[in-house]
Design an enzyme around this catalytic site. Structure first.
Site, PDB file in Angstrom:
ATOM      1  N   HIS A 166       0.925  -1.331   0.179  1.00  0.00           N
ATOM      2  CA  HIS A 166       0.037  -0.231  -0.212  1.00  0.00           C
ATOM      3  C   HIS A 166       0.870   1.635  -0.424  1.00  0.00           C
ATOM      4  O   HIS A 166       1.259   2.069  -0.595  1.00  0.00           O
ATOM      5  CB  HIS A 166      -0.874  -0.029   1.815  1.00  0.00           C
ATOM      6  CG  HIS A 166      -2.186  -0.985   1.730  1.00  0.00           C
ATOM      7  ND1 HIS A 166      -2.017  -1.796   1.902  1.00  0.00           N
ATOM      8  CD2 HIS A 166      -2.639  -0.871   0.761  1.00  0.00           C
ATOM      9  CE1 HIS A 166      -3.089  -2.433   2.727  1.00  0.00           C
ATOM     10  NE2 HIS A 166      -3.228  -2.570   1.066  1.00  0.00           N
ATOM     11  N   LYS A 214     -17.731  -5.761   5.411  1.00  0.00           N
ATOM     12  CA  LYS A 214     -16.543  -6.209   5.295  1.00  0.00           C
ATOM     13  C   LYS A 214     -16.134  -6.230   6.824  1.00  0.00           C
ATOM     14  O   LYS A 214     -15.201  -6.680   7.504  1.00  0.00           O
ATOM     15  CB  LYS A 214     -14.907  -5.763   4.751  1.00  0.00           C
ATOM     16  CG  LYS A 214     -14.373  -6.705   3.433  1.00  0.00           C
ATOM     17  CD  LYS A 214     -13.456  -5.681   2.680  1.00  0.00           C
ATOM     18  CE  LYS A 214     -12.327  -6.922   1.831  1.00  0.00           C
ATOM     19  NZ  LYS A 214     -11.207  -6.058   1.711  1.00  0.00           N
ATOM     20  N   ARG A 241      -2.393  -6.127  -8.409  1.00  0.00           N
ATOM     21  CA  ARG A 241      -1.368  -6.614  -7.763  1.00  0.00           C
ATOM     22  C   ARG A 241      -0.321  -7.536  -9.168  1.00  0.00           C
ATOM     23  O   ARG A 241      -0.050  -7.761  -9.977  1.00  0.00           O
ATOM     24  CB  ARG A 241      -1.549  -7.163  -6.553  1.00  0.00           C
ATOM     25  CG  ARG A 241      -1.108  -6.940  -5.462  1.00  0.00           C
ATOM     26  CD  ARG A 241      -1.502  -7.440  -4.396  1.00  0.00           C
ATOM     27  NE  ARG A 241      -2.803  -6.677  -4.597  1.00  0.00           N
ATOM     28  CZ  ARG A 241      -4.040  -7.276  -3.664  1.00  0.00           C
ATOM     29  NH1 ARG A 241      -3.355  -7.497  -2.360  1.00  0.00           N
ATOM     30  NH2 ARG A 241      -4.856  -6.334  -3.691  1.00  0.00           N
ATOM     31  N   SER A 292      -3.296  -7.459   2.665  1.00  0.00           N
ATOM     32  CA  SER A 292      -3.548  -7.199   4.376  1.00  0.00           C
ATOM     33  C   SER A 292      -3.611  -8.690   5.444  1.00  0.00           C
ATOM     34  O   SER A 292      -3.140  -9.192   5.864  1.00  0.00           O
ATOM     35  CB  SER A 292      -4.668  -6.300   4.729  1.00  0.00           C
ATOM     36  OG  SER A 292      -4.477  -5.636   3.820  1.00  0.00           O
TER      37      SER A 292
HETATM   38  P1  ADP Z   1      -6.415  -6.052   0.673  1.00  0.00           P
HETATM   39  O1  ADP Z   1      -6.355  -6.536  -0.968  1.00  0.00           O
HETATM   40  O2  ADP Z   1      -4.690  -6.419   1.037  1.00  0.00           O
HETATM   41  O3  ADP Z   1      -7.126  -6.200   1.399  1.00  0.00           O
HETATM   42  P2  ADP Z   1      -7.063  -2.930  -0.085  1.00  0.00           P
HETATM   43  O4  ADP Z   1      -8.130  -3.450   0.535  1.00  0.00           O
HETATM   44  O5  ADP Z   1      -6.799  -1.930   1.887  1.00  0.00           O
HETATM   45  O6  ADP Z   1      -6.141  -4.345   0.493  1.00  0.00           O
HETATM   46  O7  ADP Z   1      -6.202  -2.451  -1.112  1.00  0.00           O
HETATM   47  C1  ADP Z   1      -6.691  -0.944  -1.326  1.00  0.00           C
HETATM   48  C2  ADP Z   1      -5.411  -1.238  -2.444  1.00  0.00           C
HETATM   49  O8  ADP Z   1      -4.727  -1.360  -2.540  1.00  0.00           O
HETATM   50  C3  ADP Z   1      -6.229  -1.892  -3.539  1.00  0.00           C
HETATM   51  O9  ADP Z   1      -6.854  -0.709  -4.680  1.00  0.00           O
HETATM   52  C4  ADP Z   1      -5.388  -2.547  -3.452  1.00  0.00           C
HETATM   53  O10 ADP Z   1      -5.270  -3.347  -5.019  1.00  0.00           O
HETATM   54  C5  ADP Z   1      -3.925  -1.818  -3.796  1.00  0.00           C
HETATM   55  N1  ADP Z   1      -3.109  -3.120  -2.653  1.00  0.00           N
HETATM   56  C6  ADP Z   1      -3.002  -3.962  -2.030  1.00  0.00           C
HETATM   57  N2  ADP Z   1      -1.625  -4.677  -1.526  1.00  0.00           N
HETATM   58  C7  ADP Z   1      -1.355  -3.849  -2.541  1.00  0.00           C
HETATM   59  C8  ADP Z   1       0.214  -4.107  -2.732  1.00  0.00           C
HETATM   60  N3  ADP Z   1       0.637  -5.169  -2.311  1.00  0.00           N
HETATM   61  N4  ADP Z   1       0.852  -3.798  -3.656  1.00  0.00           N
HETATM   62  C9  ADP Z   1      -0.076  -2.531  -5.472  1.00  0.00           C
HETATM   63  N5  ADP Z   1      -0.936  -1.937  -4.651  1.00  0.00           N
HETATM   64  C10 ADP Z   1      -1.583  -2.972  -2.939  1.00  0.00           C
END
Ligand code: ADP
Length: 162
Positions: free
Chosen positions: A17, A41, A92, A130
């Site tokens: 992130h 969620k 990703r 996460s």
């Molecule tokens: P997660 O998929 O880890 O639960 P979130 O819902 O908090 O994450 O994701 C928020 C944003 O961050 C989304 O656009 C997701 O694709 C992106 N994201 C999550 N993990 C990564 C990563 N390792 N590298 C790049 N972008 C990421």
């Protein structure tokens, strides 16, 4: 002023992130990292919204143009409220694509004034989410490579059930 928003659950914020947030901060004048309070969620979250915001703040305090916020509702409405030019999402793998594509088209319909911009994940963070952090920390594994140093102790304290 070009404003971007980086939405997500950030439960907790990971190095993946943070990499996307940093790269977005170089492209836009201001980046608002917004913890979306997803009703669906809600029960599966390990950290409260306040905790997640505090984690993000601590990890982004050295980036001058990053702000944090939380929101309950439609991202398209939030983008309108903030007069955002872009919604920045990290991509990703192909597995992220379909869902992100659908969300992007929906947001385009609901708010044609905001563009969705995808930033490709760094190869070393392609696997990172996460949920991976929660799984590894839950069994006492080391998460130093996955989450920023500022939050390691608190994340371990909450998640390590061993
Ligand atoms: P997660 O998929 O880890 O639960 P979130 O819902 O908090 O994450 O994701 C928020 C944003 O961050 C989304 O656009 C997701 O694709 C992106 N994201 C999550 N993990 C990564 C990563 N390792 N590298 C790049 N972008 C990421």
């Amino acid at each position: 002023m070009k404003i971007a928003i980086c939405p997500g659950s950030f439960d907790p914020v990971t190095k993946g992130h943070l990499d996307v947030i940093k790269r977005a901060s170089k492209l836009f004048d201001k980046v608002i990292v917004v913890v979306m309070q997803n009703v669906r969620k809600k029960d599966s979250n390990s950290f409260t919204v306040e905790e997640r915001l505090d984690f993000i703040k601590r990890c982004t305090c050295d980036i001058g143009n990053v702000e944090t916020d939380s929101y309950v509702g439609l991202l398209a409405d939030y983008a309108r409220e903030k007069n955002a030019a872009a919604i920045v999402k990290g991509l990703r793998a192909v597995s992220d694509f379909e869902d992100e594509f659908q969300q992007s088209l929906t947001n385009m319909r609901l708010n044609p004034d905001v563009e969705t911009v995808f930033i490709t994940a760094k190869s070393e963070y392609m696997f990172l989410s996460s949920s991976v952090v929660k799984q590894v920390a839950g069994y006492g594994g080391e998460v130093d490579d996955f989450i920023p140093a500022q939050i390691i102790d608190e994340v371990n304290k909450r998640l390590n059930h061993k």
